[in-house]
Design a protein around this motif. Structure first.
Motif, short mmCIF file in Angstrom:
data_model
loop_
_atom_site.label_atom_id
_atom_site.label_comp_id
_atom_site.label_asym_id
_atom_site.label_seq_id
_atom_site.Cartn_x
_atom_site.Cartn_y
_atom_site.Cartn_z
N ARG A 164 46.20 -111.98 28.45
CA ARG A 164 47.10 -112.90 29.14
C ARG A 164 47.77 -113.85 28.15
O ARG A 164 48.96 -114.15 28.28
N ILE A 165 47.03 -114.33 27.16
CA ILE A 165 47.62 -115.20 26.15
C ILE A 165 48.72 -114.46 25.39
O ILE A 165 49.80 -115.00 25.14
N GLY A 166 48.45 -113.20 25.05
CA GLY A 166 49.47 -112.42 24.37
C GLY A 166 50.70 -112.22 25.23
O GLY A 166 51.84 -112.31 24.76
N GLU A 167 50.48 -111.97 26.52
CA GLU A 167 51.60 -111.80 27.45
C GLU A 167 52.44 -113.07 27.53
O GLU A 167 53.68 -113.04 27.46
N LEU A 168 51.78 -114.23 27.67
CA LEU A 168 52.50 -115.49 27.77
C LEU A 168 53.22 -115.83 26.46
O LEU A 168 54.30 -116.43 26.48
N ALA A 169 52.60 -115.45 25.33
CA ALA A 169 53.18 -115.79 24.03
C ALA A 169 54.20 -114.75 23.55
O ALA A 169 54.88 -114.99 22.55
N GLY A 170 54.29 -113.62 24.24
CA GLY A 170 55.23 -112.59 23.82
C GLY A 170 54.77 -111.82 22.61
O GLY A 170 55.58 -111.39 21.77
N CYS A 171 53.44 -111.63 22.48
CA CYS A 171 52.91 -110.85 21.35
C CYS A 171 51.78 -109.96 21.87
O CYS A 171 51.42 -110.00 23.05
N SER A 172 51.22 -109.15 21.00
CA SER A 172 50.16 -108.25 21.41
C SER A 172 48.85 -109.01 21.60
O SER A 172 48.68 -110.13 21.12
N THR A 173 47.93 -108.36 22.32
CA THR A 173 46.62 -108.95 22.53
C THR A 173 45.92 -109.22 21.21
O THR A 173 45.34 -110.30 20.99
N SER A 174 45.96 -108.25 20.31
CA SER A 174 45.27 -108.41 19.02
C SER A 174 45.90 -109.52 18.19
O SER A 174 45.19 -110.26 17.51
N THR A 175 47.22 -109.66 18.25
CA THR A 175 47.88 -110.72 17.50
C THR A 175 47.48 -112.09 18.04
O THR A 175 47.18 -113.01 17.28
N ALA A 176 47.45 -112.21 19.37
CA ALA A 176 47.05 -113.49 19.98
C ALA A 176 45.63 -113.87 19.56
O ALA A 176 45.38 -115.01 19.14
N GLN A 177 44.71 -112.92 19.64
CA GLN A 177 43.33 -113.22 19.28
C GLN A 177 43.20 -113.53 17.80
O GLN A 177 42.49 -114.47 17.41
N ARG A 178 43.91 -112.77 16.97
CA ARG A 178 43.83 -112.99 15.53
C ARG A 178 44.38 -114.35 15.13
O ARG A 178 43.79 -115.07 14.32
N ARG A 179 45.53 -114.73 15.72
CA ARG A 179 46.14 -116.02 15.38
C ARG A 179 45.25 -117.19 15.80
O ARG A 179 45.05 -118.15 15.06
N VAL A 180 44.72 -117.13 17.02
CA VAL A 180 43.88 -118.23 17.49
C VAL A 180 42.60 -118.32 16.66
O VAL A 180 42.18 -119.41 16.26
N THR A 181 41.99 -117.19 16.36
CA THR A 181 40.78 -117.19 15.55
C THR A 181 41.03 -117.82 14.19
O THR A 181 40.22 -118.61 13.70
N ARG A 182 42.14 -117.49 13.58
CA ARG A 182 42.47 -118.05 12.27
C ARG A 182 42.68 -119.56 12.34
O ARG A 182 42.20 -120.30 11.48
N LEU A 183 43.37 -120.02 13.37
CA LEU A 183 43.59 -121.46 13.52
C LEU A 183 42.28 -122.21 13.74
O LEU A 183 42.07 -123.30 13.22
N LEU A 184 41.39 -121.60 14.52
CA LEU A 184 40.09 -122.22 14.76
C LEU A 184 39.27 -122.26 13.47
O LEU A 184 38.62 -123.28 13.15
N GLU A 185 39.29 -121.18 12.71
CA GLU A 185 38.53 -121.14 11.47
C GLU A 185 39.11 -122.09 10.43
O GLU A 185 38.37 -122.63 9.60
#
Length: 377
Positions: free
Chosen positions: A32-53
């Motif tokens: 859902r985050i990827g859908e709202l952001a206009g990117c793939s599911t994996s991209t959304a998860q990867r970007r958020v994980t990197r920002l958190l780390e």
């Protein structure tokens, strides 16, 4: 000035889109985050994980504690002497009642926001603050109405309902944040006039540390069934009493200067001035308070050179202003109960639990230790 060492180049367009999606629904699935952001599911998860780390983002629960019935928030200005300000801010940040702490330059050396069950508990709290064995000069300004809502504004970047993340035609999930109050109404966030129940306090306290905590873990932590915990969480979010989203380091979005502004406004113009201040894109927080200053704001600016224009064109244009005191946050050590060390948010696994207690719980609790800064001589 507070500086957080963001990733080289700061947030790009994809990062910002993902953060906007999280601001809409901080517990949404990665798909859902990827859908709202206009990117793939994996991209959304990867970007958020990197920002958190990186420590430049944390996903947390936040609340207007007075309006939601969780307690009373008070801004405290402290004169400790510049040489002792850093140690005092660190000591304050260790207190579970303290939601925000920073050192300042200007008319105060340190500031803290403390959340207590009742305004009457302030006397006890303030009496525990000592530097070199002596009480310090404090000025307490209880918050009586807030005009901004968490996660509706990035530092200097409006997150109002625009774009895909707030598509009016899209189905709204049970954990999507409620619409923010409209500053133009001049009413701010209306209080509930009721105390939160223990189950709600427990859910809030758990999600302050990790807003995406899985429901199974959340239920185990609060000691209730998953079904009951889900109902409590959904009720808090859908009612607007709790919002879950990204706490973002200002520097990640190119904001290098953080201000606390303290304003005295004629009482009959306070609502107008508060609404006007809250509506400015650089203003992250605006609230009416009691005391010498009855309007408090926090602003994030691109650089120190922007302070002059903000002071003259924004603060100077507020109606009914009688006095303005602009202070610069030199070092922020705690924000929204999230500790900051070396310019980065402390990971959720290392964060301590905030004190979100009822008056009855507070009366039965062991008193917190004094905020003492020992003499180094």
């Amino acid at each position: 000035m507070t500086v957080v060492n963001a990733r080289p180049g700061g947030a790009d367009d994809v990062d910002r889109a993902v953060l906007r999606a999280l601001a809409h629904d901080g517990r949404a699935s990665w798909a859902r985050i990827g859908e709202l952001a206009g990117c793939s599911t994996s991209t959304a998860q990867r970007r958020v994980t990197r920002l958190l780390e990186d420590g430049t983002v944390r996903i947390i629960a936040a609340s207007d504690v007075l309006a939601a019935g969780f307690g009373v928030s008070t801004k405290v200005r402290i004169r400790s002497g510049a040489a002792r300000a850093d140690a005092l801010a660190d000591a304050l940040a260790r207190r579970p009642e303290v939601r925000f702490a920073a050192t300042l330059t200007g008319s105060a050396d340190c500031t803290a926001e403390v959340v207590l069950p009742r305004v009457g508990d302030l006397t006890s709290f303030l009496s525990t603050i000592e530097v070199d064995g002596r009480p310090v000069e404090t000025e307490a300004l209880p918050i009586v109405r807030t005009f901004t809502a968490p996660f509706t504004v990035f530092p200097g970047d409006a997150l109002a309902p625009t774009g895909r993340a707030a598509d009016a035609d899209a189905p709204r999930s049970a954990t999507a944040n409620a619409p923010a109050p409209d500053p133009s109404t001049r009413q701010g966030v209306s209080p509930l006039h009721a105390d939160a129940i223990p189950e709600e306090r427990a859910v809030f306290a758990a999600l302050v540390r990790d807003g995406r905590k899985p429901l199974t873990d959340l239920a185990r932590e609060v000691g209730r069934t998953e079904a009951a915990t889900r109902r409590t969480l959904e009720d808090l979010v859908q009612s607007g009493r709790l919002r879950i989203g990204p706490l973002v380091a200002p520097a990640l979005l190119g904001r290098a200067t953080e201000l606390e502004v303290w304003i005295s406004v004629a009482p009959d113009r306070l609502s107008d001035a508060a609404a006007q201040l809250a509506g400015h894109p650089s203003v992250h927080y605006a609230a009416a308070s009691l005391g010498r200053f009855n309007l408090i704001g926090q602003a994030f600016l691109p650089d120190f050179a922007s302070v002059y224009t903000f002071t003259t064109d924004v603060l100077g244009a507020l109606p009914g202003v009688r006095e303005v005191d602009v202070t610069v946050q030199l070092r922020t050590v705690k924000r929204m109960w999230s500790r900051i060390e070396d310019g980065r948010f402390v990971p959720a696994s290392e964060a301590s639990a905030p004190a979100i207690t009822s008056p009855a719980d507070q009366a039965a609790a062991t008193p917190s230790p004094a905020v003492r800064v020992p003499d180094t001589a």
